[in-house]
Write a protein that holds these residues in place. Sequence first.
Motif, PDB file in Angstrom:
ATOM      1  N   ALA A 182      44.428  28.453  14.912  1.00  0.00           N
ATOM      2  CA  ALA A 182      43.277  27.907  14.187  1.00  0.00           C
ATOM      3  C   ALA A 182      41.989  28.069  14.997  1.00  0.00           C
ATOM      4  O   ALA A 182      40.927  28.389  14.442  1.00  0.00           O
ATOM      5  N   TYR A 183      42.078  27.856  16.294  1.00  0.00           N
ATOM      6  CA  TYR A 183      40.922  27.985  17.175  1.00  0.00           C
ATOM      7  C   TYR A 183      40.384  29.421  17.152  1.00  0.00           C
ATOM      8  O   TYR A 183      39.175  29.652  16.973  1.00  0.00           O
ATOM      9  N   LEU A 184      41.257  30.409  17.304  1.00  0.00           N
ATOM     10  CA  LEU A 184      40.810  31.800  17.346  1.00  0.00           C
ATOM     11  C   LEU A 184      40.343  32.291  15.984  1.00  0.00           C
ATOM     12  O   LEU A 184      39.466  33.157  15.902  1.00  0.00           O
ATOM     13  N   ARG A 185      40.885  31.729  14.907  1.00  0.00           N
ATOM     14  CA  ARG A 185      40.405  32.103  13.577  1.00  0.00           C
ATOM     15  C   ARG A 185      38.987  31.590  13.350  1.00  0.00           C
ATOM     16  O   ARG A 185      38.243  32.158  12.536  1.00  0.00           O
ATOM     17  N   VAL A 220      42.976  36.649  13.574  1.00  0.00           N
ATOM     18  CA  VAL A 220      44.238  36.785  14.304  1.00  0.00           C
ATOM     19  C   VAL A 220      45.446  36.535  13.405  1.00  0.00           C
ATOM     20  O   VAL A 220      46.575  36.855  13.794  1.00  0.00           O
ATOM     21  N   ALA A 221      45.230  35.992  12.207  1.00  0.00           N
ATOM     22  CA  ALA A 221      46.350  35.841  11.272  1.00  0.00           C
ATOM     23  C   ALA A 221      46.883  37.194  10.833  1.00  0.00           C
ATOM     24  O   ALA A 221      47.991  37.286  10.294  1.00  0.00           O
ATOM     25  N   ARG A 222      46.107  38.253  11.071  1.00  0.00           N
ATOM     26  CA  ARG A 222      46.579  39.606  10.764  1.00  0.00           C
ATOM     27  C   ARG A 222      47.649  40.072  11.749  1.00  0.00           C
ATOM     28  O   ARG A 222      48.341  41.060  11.489  1.00  0.00           O
ATOM     29  N   LEU A 223      47.753  39.396  12.877  1.00  0.00           N
ATOM     30  CA  LEU A 223      48.732  39.773  13.898  1.00  0.00           C
ATOM     31  C   LEU A 223      50.070  39.136  13.542  1.00  0.00           C
ATOM     32  O   LEU A 223      50.312  37.964  13.832  1.00  0.00           O
ATOM     33  N   LYS A 224      50.936  39.897  12.928  1.00  0.00           N
ATOM     34  CA  LYS A 224      52.159  39.345  12.357  1.00  0.00           C
ATOM     35  C   LYS A 224      53.315  39.244  13.345  1.00  0.00           C
ATOM     36  O   LYS A 224      54.280  38.526  13.097  1.00  0.00           O
ATOM     37  N   HIS A 225      53.228  39.968  14.473  1.00  0.00           N
ATOM     38  CA  HIS A 225      54.353  39.984  15.411  1.00  0.00           C
ATOM     39  C   HIS A 225      53.861  39.902  16.850  1.00  0.00           C
ATOM     40  O   HIS A 225      52.722  40.268  17.160  1.00  0.00           O
ATOM     41  N   ALA A 226      54.727  39.437  17.719  1.00  0.00           N
ATOM     42  CA  ALA A 226      54.419  39.406  19.151  1.00  0.00           C
ATOM     43  C   ALA A 226      54.101  40.814  19.628  1.00  0.00           C
ATOM     44  O   ALA A 226      54.793  41.775  19.281  1.00  0.00           O
ATOM     45  N   GLY A 227      53.032  40.937  20.414  1.00  0.00           N
ATOM     46  CA  GLY A 227      52.643  42.230  20.959  1.00  0.00           C
ATOM     47  C   GLY A 227      51.591  42.953  20.160  1.00  0.00           C
ATOM     48  O   GLY A 227      50.988  43.905  20.661  1.00  0.00           O
ATOM     49  N   TYR A 265      45.568  39.843  21.991  1.00  0.00           N
ATOM     50  CA  TYR A 265      46.983  40.158  21.796  1.00  0.00           C
ATOM     51  C   TYR A 265      47.734  38.890  21.395  1.00  0.00           C
ATOM     52  O   TYR A 265      47.541  37.828  22.004  1.00  0.00           O
ATOM     53  N   ARG A 266      48.578  38.994  20.404  1.00  0.00           N
ATOM     54  CA  ARG A 266      49.498  37.899  20.078  1.00  0.00           C
ATOM     55  C   ARG A 266      50.703  38.032  21.004  1.00  0.00           C
ATOM     56  O   ARG A 266      51.351  39.073  21.046  1.00  0.00           O
ATOM     57  N   MET A 267      50.993  36.985  21.749  1.00  0.00           N
ATOM     58  CA  MET A 267      52.014  37.082  22.787  1.00  0.00           C
ATOM     59  C   MET A 267      53.388  36.578  22.353  1.00  0.00           C
ATOM     60  O   MET A 267      54.382  36.852  23.017  1.00  0.00           O
ATOM     61  N   THR A 268      53.486  35.813  21.266  1.00  0.00           N
ATOM     62  CA  THR A 268      54.778  35.315  20.781  1.00  0.00           C
ATOM     63  C   THR A 268      54.849  35.488  19.271  1.00  0.00           C
ATOM     64  O   THR A 268      53.831  35.673  18.599  1.00  0.00           O
ATOM     65  N   GLU A 269      56.055  35.400  18.751  1.00  0.00           N
ATOM     66  CA  GLU A 269      56.226  35.448  17.306  1.00  0.00           C
ATOM     67  C   GLU A 269      55.614  34.195  16.678  1.00  0.00           C
ATOM     68  O   GLU A 269      55.603  33.128  17.293  1.00  0.00           O
TER      69      GLU A 269
END
Length: 366
Positions: free
Chosen positions: A64-67, A74-81, A102-106
Amino acid sequence: MAKKTPLHAQHLALGAKIVDFSGWQMPLHYGSQVDEHHQVRRAAGMFDVSHMTVVDVSGGQSTAYLRHLLANDVARLKHAGSALYTTMLNEQGGVIDDLIVYRMTEPGTGEWYRLVVNCGTREVDLAWMADCAVRFEVSLNEQRDLAMVAVQGPEARALTASVLSDSRARLIEGLKPFQGQESEGWFIARTGYTGEDGLELMLPDDEVAGFWQALIGAGVKPCGLGARDTLRLEAGLNLYGADMTQQVTPLESNLGWTLAWEPADRQFIGREALEAQRSEGVGSKLVGLVLEQRGILRAHQAVTVDGVGEGEVTSGSYSPTLECSIALARVPVATGESASVEVRGKSLPVKVVKPPFVREGKKRFS
């Protein structure tokens, strides 16, 4: 006193010309900036980018913070990595910085993110991020013990994999563009700032010198800030402080594609100002210029578009790949395919093109 990266001794041993860059002692070149540029376009070169700022964002409201903080979603980042490029804006829609996240976890598994921001805007970025975090349950942690090396060029991934463990080599082989994964305490991403394929690797300070030397042994050539700038310019990539600033918006900086307008109810910082600008009409745009006769295009040179108005070169240089001078310039939105630039008191005709100029070693405009 300017700070030193963990690779400072290696740069000196290689005879690098050291300059002050945003408070860091950095290599400008190791003898020939043009040779280093060609090395990246034709084979593989590496850059010490340990001056970049790495910030990890964690906590129950990190998404929520990054959005709210970032113009891309960042909600577009669906998977870790998975990763995305974005701007971070002020309330007026001006660009505070551009960065990769980078999204670091699922999703749903103790979410946290890694942000890589510019060193020249570090203090402003960290203060802004902290101020904006007050309303959210998040933690911001700068990773000051990580070095960073960018290996770029058509042979970059193969040569890097050749000096690493089997597990890291397999990770590199499986990475897609704009993905990053952790491996044995390192973070390896298929990203870069040159318009070539390649990697950016974050690793502990005390391991980077050995990695640097191993890459040299594999045939990867060290490259400095000079080649990094001409490579990114050929690739049509913006430089913060030149092509984008707090006084201009992404809509004026050829960065409209980084704005996630949907969903319409996501109230990211700067959205209201950008919507007003979009509704009223954007007055200027960032374009590419090509000077096909002798002369060098440089920042702040005046651009004239007959019958339309005036603009300004934001960054320019000689293109080793194209063997002519190129530039990015902010010009009136009605600018067509031609303009002129004042170079040493002379008005020289230039071709107006859509960046990039070069990607993956090939000319990209007609």
